[in-house]
Design an enzyme around this catalytic site. Structure first.
Site, PDB file in Angstrom:
ATOM      1  N   ASP A 104       0.573  -1.240  -0.001  1.00 15.63           N
ATOM      2  CA  ASP A 104      -0.026  -0.074   0.094  1.00 15.63           C
ATOM      3  C   ASP A 104       0.609   1.271  -0.049  1.00 15.63           C
ATOM      4  O   ASP A 104       1.994   1.310   0.413  1.00 15.63           O
ATOM      5  CB  ASP A 104      -0.798  -0.179   1.247  1.00 15.63           C
ATOM      6  CG  ASP A 104      -2.103   1.009   1.096  1.00 15.63           C
ATOM      7  OD1 ASP A 104      -2.109   1.496  -0.034  1.00 15.63           O
ATOM      8  OD2 ASP A 104      -2.669   1.451   2.337  1.00 15.63           O
TER       9      ASP A 104
ATOM     10  N   GLY B 154       0.072   5.499  -4.536  1.00 15.09           N
ATOM     11  CA  GLY B 154      -0.123   6.782  -4.862  1.00 15.09           C
ATOM     12  C   GLY B 154       0.340   7.880  -4.020  1.00 15.09           C
ATOM     13  O   GLY B 154       0.795   9.030  -4.491  1.00 15.09           O
TER      14      GLY B 154
ATOM     15  N   TRP C  55       2.913   7.801  -2.297  1.00 15.14           N
ATOM     16  CA  TRP C  55       4.656   8.240  -2.488  1.00 15.14           C
ATOM     17  C   TRP C  55       4.790   9.055  -3.511  1.00 15.14           C
ATOM     18  O   TRP C  55       5.604   9.833  -3.496  1.00 15.14           O
ATOM     19  CB  TRP C  55       5.287   6.712  -2.776  1.00 15.14           C
ATOM     20  CG  TRP C  55       6.765   6.753  -3.057  1.00 15.14           C
ATOM     21  CD1 TRP C  55       7.729   6.478  -2.114  1.00 15.14           C
ATOM     22  CD2 TRP C  55       7.355   6.886  -4.243  1.00 15.14           C
ATOM     23  NE1 TRP C  55       8.971   6.832  -2.942  1.00 15.14           N
ATOM     24  CE2 TRP C  55       8.668   6.943  -4.214  1.00 15.14           C
ATOM     25  CE3 TRP C  55       6.553   7.115  -5.723  1.00 15.14           C
ATOM     26  CZ2 TRP C  55       9.543   6.974  -5.434  1.00 15.14           C
ATOM     27  CZ3 TRP C  55       7.684   7.315  -6.629  1.00 15.14           C
ATOM     28  CH2 TRP C  55       8.966   7.219  -6.600  1.00 15.14           C
TER      29      TRP C  55
ATOM     30  N   HIS D 132       3.037   3.193  -8.896  1.00 15.29           N
ATOM     31  CA  HIS D 132       2.815   1.890  -9.067  1.00 15.29           C
ATOM     32  C   HIS D 132       4.242   1.331 -10.022  1.00 15.29           C
ATOM     33  O   HIS D 132       4.441   0.107  -9.583  1.00 15.29           O
ATOM     34  CB  HIS D 132       1.881   1.719 -10.094  1.00 15.29           C
ATOM     35  CG  HIS D 132       0.479   2.011  -9.330  1.00 15.29           C
ATOM     36  ND1 HIS D 132       0.184   1.685  -8.029  1.00 15.29           N
ATOM     37  CD2 HIS D 132      -0.556   2.863  -9.902  1.00 15.29           C
ATOM     38  CE1 HIS D 132      -1.224   2.204  -7.627  1.00 15.29           C
ATOM     39  NE2 HIS D 132      -1.616   2.945  -8.920  1.00 15.29           N
TER      40      HIS D 132
ATOM     41  N   LEU E 210      10.128 -21.061  -4.847  1.00 18.35           N
ATOM     42  CA  LEU E 210       9.347 -20.069  -4.137  1.00 18.35           C
ATOM     43  C   LEU E 210       7.689 -20.050  -4.836  1.00 18.35           C
ATOM     44  O   LEU E 210       7.614 -20.153  -5.948  1.00 18.35           O
ATOM     45  CB  LEU E 210       9.715 -18.582  -4.466  1.00 18.35           C
ATOM     46  CG  LEU E 210       8.841 -17.423  -3.793  1.00 18.35           C
ATOM     47  CD1 LEU E 210       8.739 -17.329  -2.388  1.00 18.35           C
ATOM     48  CD2 LEU E 210       9.343 -16.130  -4.319  1.00 18.35           C
TER      49      LEU E 210
END
Ligand code: FPP
Length: 237
Positions: free
Chosen positions: A13, A16, A18, A30, A124
């Site tokens: 989260d 935006g 940032w 993003h 993984l």
């Protein structure tokens, strides 16, 4: 030496915010978020995390402006196609978790291809939650149970067997960035006993060092699963 959680979930989260803090368009956040994700995946792979589940796009996220939704879908398509060979070479398996009915054909084709290419990989196990919510997962499980008509009554074990993550363990640790302290519909069933780690950092600021910090914090938690401290100490003697 820290014990590494088998399964880590991450709510990425703050992309935006940032960007906004730097007077940049939200979508720049993003793009930087994808870089943070790549470093996180590689670090999880290096330190031996077995399952990593990230919240990439929630069901409520369709309500964002069309331009941002389209940008995110294109970004995911591009990165998936670009990073697939490296993930495959590292023996990672990629799976997408959520409702596929609203995804565009190009992205859906790439998802199906990536999943089939990596399905036998034993390294993984990387899960991307896309058009996902924890409530959606529970509802789709119940609907499949009703449709099959095999069970007159269900219990926790039966329901868990129909969840989209039915063949993977629950996350021991869930991390959320950006200072919000809630799950926002992420892995509602699977998080019953997860340790929840919140950091004020925005997702593009997250790094392998921050992941190590979260794991260190996790190692200082006492996981009691409804028991009391003394019972756990006795059992470990
Ligand atoms: C939350 O920040 C972030 C998202 C909704 C998108 C996360 C998606 C990625 C990083 C791309 C993943 C790509 C692949 C290939 C798996 P926000 O926009 O909600 O930030 P805000 O709360 O500050 O507005």
């Amino acid at each position: 030496m820290d014990q590494i959680p088998i399964h880590i979930g991450i709510i990425m989260d703050g992309n935006g915010r940032w960007a906004k803090k730097r007077f940049l368009p939200r979508v720049f956040g993003h793009v930087r978020g994808v870089s943070a994700l790549k470093k996180t995946i590689m670090h999880c792979n290096d330190i031996g995390v077995k399952h990593l589940t990230v919240f990439a796009f929630g069901r409520e996220n369709w309500q964002r402006p069309n331009s941002e939704v389209n940008f995110l879908m294109k970004l995911m398509l591009k990165k998936l196609n670009h990073e697939l060979s490296e993930l495959h070479a590292k023996n990672a398996r990629i799976r997408f978790i959520g409702d596929r009915s609203r995804l565009n054909k190009q992205l859906l084709d790439s998802i199906i291809y990536a999943e089939s290419q990596t399905q036998k990989n034993t390294g993984l196990q990387f899960n991307v939650c896309l058009d996902y919510s924890g409530q959606y997962d529970i509802v789709q499980a119940v609907n499949r149970i009703i449709k099959e008509g095999k069970h007159e009554q269900i219990n926790e074990e039966i329901l868990a067997g129909y969840l989209l993550t039915h063949d993977q363990p629950a996350p021991e640790l869930i991390i959320r960035t950006s200072g919000e302290c809630r799950l926002s519909n992420f892995m509602l069933w699977q998080s019953a006993y997860s340790e929840l780690y919140f950091t004020p950092l925005f997702w593009p600021e997250f790094s392998p060092q921050e992941l190590d910090k979260a794991i260190e914090w996790y190692n200082n938690r006492e996981r009691r699963f409804g028991q009391i401290s003394e019972q756990l100490k006795e059992a470990s003697c």
